[in-house]
Structure formats: structure tokens, C-alpha cells
Design an enzyme around this catalytic site. Sequence first.
Site, PDB file in Angstrom:
ATOM      1  N   HIS A  23      70.575  36.263  92.978  1.00  0.00           N
ATOM      2  CA  HIS A  23      69.270  35.970  92.383  1.00  0.00           C
ATOM      3  C   HIS A  23      68.569  34.870  93.172  1.00  0.00           C
ATOM      4  O   HIS A  23      69.067  34.410  94.207  1.00  0.00           O
ATOM      5  CB  HIS A  23      69.408  35.638  90.895  1.00  0.00           C
ATOM      6  N   HIS A  26      70.624  31.812  94.423  1.00  0.00           N
ATOM      7  CA  HIS A  26      71.468  32.126  95.581  1.00  0.00           C
ATOM      8  C   HIS A  26      70.591  32.290  96.829  1.00  0.00           C
ATOM      9  O   HIS A  26      70.946  31.834  97.912  1.00  0.00           O
ATOM     10  CB  HIS A  26      72.238  33.435  95.363  1.00  0.00           C
ATOM     11  N   CYS A 131      89.162  28.004  76.652  1.00  0.00           N
ATOM     12  CA  CYS A 131      88.138  29.035  76.441  1.00  0.00           C
ATOM     13  C   CYS A 131      88.387  30.143  77.455  1.00  0.00           C
ATOM     14  O   CYS A 131      88.352  29.894  78.667  1.00  0.00           O
ATOM     15  CB  CYS A 131      86.727  28.478  76.614  1.00  0.00           C
ATOM     16  N   CYS A 134      85.279  30.792  79.741  1.00  0.00           N
ATOM     17  CA  CYS A 134      85.066  29.854  80.851  1.00  0.00           C
ATOM     18  C   CYS A 134      86.290  29.755  81.756  1.00  0.00           C
ATOM     19  O   CYS A 134      86.209  29.168  82.831  1.00  0.00           O
ATOM     20  CB  CYS A 134      84.779  28.451  80.342  1.00  0.00           C
ATOM     21  N   CYS A 148      83.710  26.295  71.889  1.00  0.00           N
ATOM     22  CA  CYS A 148      83.333  26.118  73.300  1.00  0.00           C
ATOM     23  C   CYS A 148      81.851  25.761  73.368  1.00  0.00           C
ATOM     24  O   CYS A 148      81.023  26.473  72.789  1.00  0.00           O
ATOM     25  CB  CYS A 148      83.592  27.419  74.063  1.00  0.00           C
ATOM     26  N   HIS A 151      80.052  28.900  75.134  1.00  0.00           N
ATOM     27  CA  HIS A 151      80.047  30.226  74.502  1.00  0.00           C
ATOM     28  C   HIS A 151      79.919  30.182  72.981  1.00  0.00           C
ATOM     29  O   HIS A 151      79.740  31.222  72.352  1.00  0.00           O
ATOM     30  CB  HIS A 151      81.346  30.970  74.847  1.00  0.00           C
ATOM     31  N   LYS A 300      66.509  27.309  82.507  1.00  0.00           N
ATOM     32  CA  LYS A 300      67.468  27.820  83.485  1.00  0.00           C
ATOM     33  C   LYS A 300      67.438  29.348  83.503  1.00  0.00           C
ATOM     34  O   LYS A 300      67.204  29.960  82.464  1.00  0.00           O
ATOM     35  CB  LYS A 300      68.864  27.367  83.040  1.00  0.00           C
ATOM     36  N   LYS A 303      70.818  35.534  82.038  1.00  0.00           N
ATOM     37  CA  LYS A 303      70.734  36.961  81.720  1.00  0.00           C
ATOM     38  C   LYS A 303      70.296  37.170  80.281  1.00  0.00           C
ATOM     39  O   LYS A 303      69.500  38.048  79.987  1.00  0.00           O
ATOM     40  CB  LYS A 303      72.101  37.616  81.924  1.00  0.00           C
TER      41      LYS A 303
HETATM   42  O1  ME8 Z   1      79.469  28.284  91.710  1.00  0.00           O
HETATM   43  N1  ME8 Z   1      68.759  27.163  91.316  1.00  0.00           N
HETATM   44  O2  ME8 Z   1      79.174  30.430  92.551  1.00  0.00           O
HETATM   45  P1  ME8 Z   1      77.760  30.842  91.922  1.00  0.00           P
HETATM   46  C1  ME8 Z   1      69.155  26.883  92.553  1.00  0.00           C
HETATM   47  N2  ME8 Z   1      81.670  30.460  93.366  1.00  0.00           N
HETATM   48  N3  ME8 Z   1      70.319  27.312  93.081  1.00  0.00           N
HETATM   49  C2  ME8 Z   1      71.117  28.058  92.314  1.00  0.00           C
HETATM   50  C3  ME8 Z   1      70.764  28.395  90.995  1.00  0.00           C
HETATM   51  C4  ME8 Z   1      69.516  27.918  90.503  1.00  0.00           C
HETATM   52  N4  ME8 Z   1      69.057  28.192  89.301  1.00  0.00           N
HETATM   53  N5  ME8 Z   1      71.752  29.157  90.494  1.00  0.00           N
HETATM   54  C5  ME8 Z   1      72.685  29.303  91.470  1.00  0.00           C
HETATM   55  C6  ME8 Z   1      79.868  29.258  92.346  1.00  0.00           C
HETATM   56  N6  ME8 Z   1      72.303  28.648  92.577  1.00  0.00           N
HETATM   57  C7  ME8 Z   1      81.193  29.169  93.060  1.00  0.00           C
HETATM   58  C8  ME8 Z   1      80.992  28.323  94.292  1.00  0.00           C
HETATM   59  S1  ME8 Z   1      81.863  27.198  96.548  1.00  0.00           S
HETATM   60  C9  ME8 Z   1      83.318  26.822  97.254  1.00  0.00           C
HETATM   61  C10 ME8 Z   1      82.240  28.109  95.116  1.00  0.00           C
HETATM   62  C11 ME8 Z   1      73.021  28.583  93.861  1.00  0.00           C
HETATM   63  O3  ME8 Z   1      77.600  32.291  92.199  1.00  0.00           O
HETATM   64  C12 ME8 Z   1      73.413  27.173  94.214  1.00  0.00           C
HETATM   65  O4  ME8 Z   1      73.679  27.106  95.586  1.00  0.00           O
HETATM   66  O5  ME8 Z   1      77.661  30.368  90.537  1.00  0.00           O
HETATM   67  C13 ME8 Z   1      74.690  27.021  93.423  1.00  0.00           C
HETATM   68  O6  ME8 Z   1      75.470  25.931  93.877  1.00  0.00           O
HETATM   69  C14 ME8 Z   1      75.350  28.346  93.703  1.00  0.00           C
HETATM   70  O7  ME8 Z   1      74.244  29.286  93.727  1.00  0.00           O
HETATM   71  C15 ME8 Z   1      76.363  28.756  92.639  1.00  0.00           C
HETATM   72  O8  ME8 Z   1      76.713  30.090  92.839  1.00  0.00           O
END
Ligand code: ME8
Length: 644
Positions: A23, A26, A131, A134, A148, A151, A300, A303
Amino acid sequence: MYSDEVSAFYLTTPIYYVNAQAHLGHAYTTIVADAMARYHRLAGDDTFLLTGTDEHGDKIAQAAAAAGVSPQEYTDRISGTFRDTWRRLGITNDDFIRTTEGRHKKVVQAILQTLWEAGEIYLGRYGGHYCFGCERFYTEKEIVDGKCPDHQTPLTWIEEENYFFKMSKYQAWLIDYVQQHPERIRPERYRNEILGFLRDPLQDLSISRPRTRLEWGIPLPFDDKYVTYVWFDALINYVSALDWPDGDRFRRYWPNVRHLIGKDILKPHAIYWPCMLKAAGIDVYRHLFVHGYWNVGGGKMSKTVGNVVEAFALADKYGIDAFRYFVMREMTFGLDSDFSEDAFVGRLNADLANDLGNLVSRATTLLEKATPATLPAPLAEVAGTAELRAAAGEAVRGVQRAMEEFAFQRALAAIWEFLGAANRYVDSTQPWALAKDPARRGELNRVMATLADTLRFLGIVLDPFLPGAAQKIRVAVNDDRAPSLANAAMGALQDIPRVQKLSGLFPRIDDPGKDRASGAPASSSRPSADQAGQAPPVTKGDFDRVELRVAEVLAAEAVPKSKKLLKLTVSLGAEQRTIVAGIAQHYAPGDLVGKKVVVVANLEPAKLMGIQSQGMVLAGSTEDDGALAVLVLDRDLPPGARVR
Ligand code: ME8
């Protein structure tokens, strides 16, 4: 070109969970990482950009079961969609790491074994409120009404043996380290946040889950009844992708690593990871850059709320470069930003269509007509040229300073300062006027050479941010060298190259609402407002010039030999008029007689099928099947009444 003279540059993004599609959040992280990597390549640095996917854990296994496929099949599929999204967005990552790959598992197990042998890991008993959603324990302090906090579901008391990493013993070292190296965590607010966290005692970190409870993970090398859990698996991707411990990549890039993350995962990166690295005898990363959140509609993305902006949705609609520009220009790196499509369209129109698109269009139009020529060096100056070159130099320095801080918004602002100067240069030198005066040909040629030089400069400095547009500009000015900051400075170009006109680089979007409803394709394929003959936004005064009046339909008849037209006789009170309307496929002649409709009364008369039409009947229609409805009044008004 960097203050610390590094020539290798290694940049990582988080590895994203595969339990959701990519999204906006990311996409933001990955786009800014890409811009940074492109910038370093432009500066001549040996650059390596890493991204990837985080694929273990219960949630993934459950999602796979729900989809009726094996976890491996499921992660292959979703990880593939991340890869595709980045490819379509033009992301130039040098590698893509998946935590389910053998090369990663091998390194995770090697690091675990090293720490086990060094006595950094122990088997402990832990009881806590767990949980399953989580996949973590909650402390008494965190629990809300026995549930939690995330949740709002009841927690389960679980007591089990698990392996722990002795993180607590690194607390004093870490505090000292963060204080001694203030530049490591940036922006500064996040360093302060970490020092705040570290005021409370640091606990040892649970690093395993029993396989009876969690099967989809990497087995501990010293006890295969357990798998590693979350962060011990995920964080290690940053070194497994470099073939730790003795890969060439590791030697080359690790000393120059920068991690880029969102603020949600600050704690694991600023606390767990340095402690893990220290314990494993690996140098701590050079910098951790942390950005804020994109919020949608003030909240934020979620979904459940249904406000998730898919990574590709806007790029698809308005073009990749416009999407990149917007997210980098709009968000102040480190702070949260609210996303809105209106703000997106506003920036697209003002900054891209207007400032950049118009300059490129004006300059290439003039240059296309100019005769390619080599001018005698040195060029005699035309007023304003030296200032423009100085502005280019200032822009490059501004970009450099901003990029050292990951301040993408400031880097773009620096380039836009230059664009302002370039637009003013065209206005003040007035090349179109010079072209009319044969006595001023020399001056015209010098202005032309400077304009070509301006475009050439833009084709380089825009490259990290708007790679598609930058390339089009380079093609238009016939610059086929690989873009490099070493060639950026203005003043080196002493000739007028052959230039192709480049217009519509960023077409204006005049009615994003219309686009939203109809799902129109990307802007790159849309005509500009001017090309389409659409009017720009109107003022109230503009609108008032259109005379809308109530008209009563007195008579109606089919127009011979026309399937579409009806000839209406209408009364505007003091006068009767004939109006030919294209509604015959939707209304029989008798349908409208006696009805009060709305007409444009001051429309220029026109002849349709030989009949003089004196106005236009207002009607709405759908775009897909063209169904049409004539506007009628829902209360009585006399014919001739003004509508506004
Ligand atoms: O946390 N605004 O993966 P994730 C800005 N797998 N950036 C955002 C965002 C938002 N609303 N939402 C997500 C994980 N991001 C772990 C990480 S690393 C060794 C393991 C971006 O899929 C931002 O970079 O939840 C955030 O840190 C990352 O997606 C989290 O992705």
C-alpha cells in the site's frame, strides 16, 4: 562528494509482511529508498539497494490455510506481488530478499549458533498473557480490561519454556552508544524517543516459539523443537542478503549501511538490532533513518476502516513520476502526513504541469525551431545567464545537503527554486521577440544555448526523483550520455543541439473527481485540458456569463433524416425560440411537451441539419452507456426565469 568520502552506499528498506498487499506506506518507503539509491548512483557511488519480504509466522500460515494453499505457495504468491509492484513503479533494487530463502535461513541459524555458543542465549521459563492475533505476550501494564489492546479479544495465559537473548545486559552500552554517536538515529526526535525508552529497564528478548505452537519458521540450530520468532528472523535479512560473514558484498557494503524504516518499527531497529549486532561481533549500522506515517482522512490506514490506498492506484491513474513527486514533496521526512487525492492533483498541476511541464514545453518548442550551431567560445553573456548558472549550482548543493539528511522534500524544493529562475529567464530574455529581429540573432543563439543547457541540467538533476521525465528530457535534447552529477554543472554546453519538442510531459488534471468516478487511465495517456478543449476552473463571474433560463416546451418534432435530433419550440416568456437538441434516442417528440426545462439562452446560434438552433437544452448523461436525462424543474417557475 560526501563529507565522509564514502564511495560505497548500502541502503535497506524494511522487509514487508506478506499478509497484505503493498500500500501507500510501503510504496513511500520504497520510492524514497529508490530515489536515494538513484541519487548515489548519479553521484558515482557504488550503490546497493535492498528490499524484500518477511514471510514467517502464524498469521502467514493462517492466511495460507484460509486461501487453501501451503504457506510456501502463499508467500510465493504475495511476495511476487510486492516484486511486481516495485517493478511497475520503476524501483531499482539490486536484490530482493525473502526470509524463506535458503541463503537467509543459513545466516539466521549461523548467527543464532554463534550467540548460543557465546552464552548470549539461554532457555528460560516465561508466563504471560498471550494474544494469538498479535503473536506476542502482553505485560500487565499494556492490557486493557483484561483484553488485547489491539484486538480487544481475551488473552490466554501461557506458561512455557522459550529461548531468550540477554538483551538486558546491553542497556548501559546502548545508552552510551546512542549518546556518543548522535548522528546514528535520524531525525533527532527518534533518537530522543529511544533514549526515553531506555530510561526503563531493558528486558531480555524472547526469540523463540515452540514448534507445537508455531511451525512456519526457522528451526533453532541448537534445539529444533523451537523456531525463531519475528525479529531475530527479520532483522538478520540485512546481513544475510550480503552473505555474512565472508561474502564480498558484506565486506564492501556493510561498513556503509543505512537502514530506512517507518516509525512503527523504531524500537526493534534502534534497540534489538544494535544489541544483536554487538553480541554477534558485527559493527553497528552507520545510520538509521526514520520516517513518519501517511494517514488517510486524518487516521491510520486500515483495512477495517477501508481507507487503504493501494500502492499502485495513484501511479496507475496519474503516472509513476507524478506519484513519486507527490509523496516525496508532500511528506516532511520524519513527520506524519495526511494523504489526499486533491492535494496530489494540486501539486501535479502547480509544480509538474505548470512549473516543470511548461518550461520544458516552451524551451523545446523554441529550440526545435532553432538551427543547431556551435557558438564561438566563450559565449558573450546575455543578461541573467550568469545568475541562472549560479542558481543551477545552488540547486545541486541544496539537493546534496538535503539528501544527506534524507530530506527529500527539501531536495525537490531546491530544484524547484531553479525552475523558478529558469522560467524567469525565459520571460526576461523573450527569445520569441529576439527571433523576430535579425539584428539580434547572436543574442538569440546564446539564449537558445542556455535554454538547451538548462534542459540538459534538468535531465540530470531530476533523474533520481522523476526518472521517466528526466529521461524524456535527455532524449529531447539529444543527451545520450549516462546521467552523472559530474556532468551536471551548467556552462559547459557551447552549442545549440538538435532538440525535439516535448510537450504534455505532465498534463494538467482539471477534474480529478470525474477521473475518480470513471476510473480513467494514467495521466500519461490523457490529453491535457487545452488539447481536450476543456475549460479551466471557472470563477463565479465566468459562470454568470452563461445565461441559463427556464423554458417551456411548446412543441417538438423529429428532425428529418436525423436519428439523434429533435426540433423543440420553446417559450422564454417574452419570446419563442427554436432549439435543436440531440435527445431523440432518449425522448419521443411528445415526451417533453408542456415540461419546463433549462436552456443556455445566450449560446451562439448554430445551424443543425439546416435548422437554426437558438440555445441548448441541459441534460445529464452517464459516460458508459450514454443514458440521458433532461433537466426539468421540480417546482413551477415562469418561462424565462433566470437559473444560476
Ligand atoms: O513491520 N505510512 O512489515 P510491514 C508510512 N515485516 N509508512 C508505512 C505505513 C504508513 N501508514 N505503513 C507501513 C514490518 N509503512 C516488518 C518489518 S524489517 C526487518 C521487518 C511502511 O509490512 C514503513 O516503512 O508492516 C513501515 O516501517 C513498514 O512499511 C512496515 O511494513
